[in-house]
Design an enzyme around this catalytic site. Structure first.
Site, PDB file in Angstrom:
ATOM      1  N   THR A  42     -24.843 -42.667   7.474  1.00 46.71           N
ATOM      2  CA  THR A  42     -25.772 -44.482   7.325  1.00 46.71           C
ATOM      3  C   THR A  42     -25.468 -43.436   4.968  1.00 46.71           C
ATOM      4  OG1 THR A  42     -27.961 -43.536   7.237  1.00 46.71           O
ATOM      5  CG2 THR A  42     -26.640 -44.989   8.932  1.00 46.71           C
ATOM      6  N   VAL A  98     -28.966 -34.139   7.391  1.00 48.92           N
ATOM      7  CA  VAL A  98     -29.910 -34.916   5.849  1.00 48.92           C
ATOM      8  C   VAL A  98     -28.762 -35.118   5.154  1.00 48.92           C
ATOM      9  CG1 VAL A  98     -31.660 -34.616   4.251  1.00 48.92           C
ATOM     10  CG2 VAL A  98     -32.739 -33.943   6.727  1.00 48.92           C
ATOM     11  N   LYS A  99     -28.641 -36.254   4.610  1.00 48.90           N
ATOM     12  CA  LYS A  99     -27.884 -36.264   3.110  1.00 48.90           C
ATOM     13  C   LYS A  99     -28.555 -35.985   1.865  1.00 48.90           C
ATOM     14  CE  LYS A  99     -23.474 -39.468   3.572  1.00 48.90           C
ATOM     15  NZ  LYS A  99     -23.584 -40.856   3.726  1.00 48.90           N
ATOM     16  N   VAL A 100     -27.797 -35.391   1.346  1.00 49.72           N
ATOM     17  CA  VAL A 100     -27.506 -34.891  -0.155  1.00 49.72           C
ATOM     18  C   VAL A 100     -27.571 -35.253  -1.099  1.00 49.72           C
ATOM     19  CG1 VAL A 100     -29.934 -33.991   0.768  1.00 49.72           C
ATOM     20  CG2 VAL A 100     -27.923 -32.545   0.344  1.00 49.72           C
TER      21      VAL A 100
END
Ligand code: E4P
Length: 218
Positions: free
Chosen positions: A27, A84-86
């Protein structure tokens, strides 16, 4: 190769998951905005995680390392499936390194160059997301980036997985497979386009027409 669905639309996620065709979900804030007006994003992430037995990428909103870490830890605590998207910025890379050292999986996003992918691997990223379609959009060669990252990661034995992203059509998916991407994330429309072929439809129609001549059922 893993297939991820690039959407926050739970109906589409259920449709693909029930068919046993997806290994995870990605997402981003724009995808959340399409489905999440007035809803708690954390509840959306939880619902997705309970629907798909695999990595679910949820993106931090902060741009500084300290707040990214607060957000990243909060997201990771929602469900074991969360990755976790960074973003691929200096702070994003530093946050990636810290989250990785805490055992939290990461997806470094908005990657547009091999040098960026190299640093993401050095920061211990679980996934790197090269944005193929957005490079094509500005007359670049998006697939060339996937190819070069594969070569660099193989040359030096990095175990960061290449997650081909921003895929816009079935050929993008096939080329990602041929180039050795570990995973590809695609919108629901592209997933179902993978199954379509006009000769399949024509052939099936002809078989059913001929069967009709038998005047019987199975
Ligand atoms: C990947 O993680 C992103 O969510 C996505 O692939 C971006 O695709 P777009 O360029 O079509 O927005």
């Amino acid at each position: 190769m893993k297939i991820f669905l690039d959407t926050a639309d739970i109906a589409e996620i259920r449709r693909a998951a029930e068919a046993g065709l997806i290994d995870g979900v990605t997402t981003n804030p724009s995808l959340l905005a399409q489905v999440g007006a007035g809803r708690d994003p954390k509840a959306i992430y939880k619902e997705i995680c309970e629907t798909v037995n695999g990595p679910v990428s949820a993106e931090v909103i902060a741009t500084d390392k300290a707040t990214m870490l607060v957000e990243g830890r909060k997201l990771a605590s929602l469900h074991p499936n969360i990755v976790v998207k960074v973003p691929l910025t200096e702070d994003g890379l530093k946050a990636c390194r810290t989250l990785t050292s805490e055992g939290i999986r990461t997806n470094v996003t908005l990657c547009f160059s091999v040098s960026q992918a190299l640093l993401a691997a050095k920061a211990g990223a679980t996934f790197i997301s090269p944005f193929v379609g957005r490079i094509d959009d500005v007359s670049g060669e998006g697939m060339q980036l996937v190819h070069q990252i594969r070569q660099v990661y193989d040359n030096y034995g990095f175990d960061t997985e290449i997650l081909a992203a921003s895929l816009r059509h079935p050929t993008h998916v096939v080329e990602s497979m041929l180039l050795g991407a570990d995973a590809a994330t695609m919108p629901p429309k592209v997933l179902w386009q993978l199954a379509k072929h006009p000769l399949t439809d024509n052939g099936l129609a002809a078989f059913l027409k001929d069967w009709g001549k038998l005047g019987t059922t199975l």
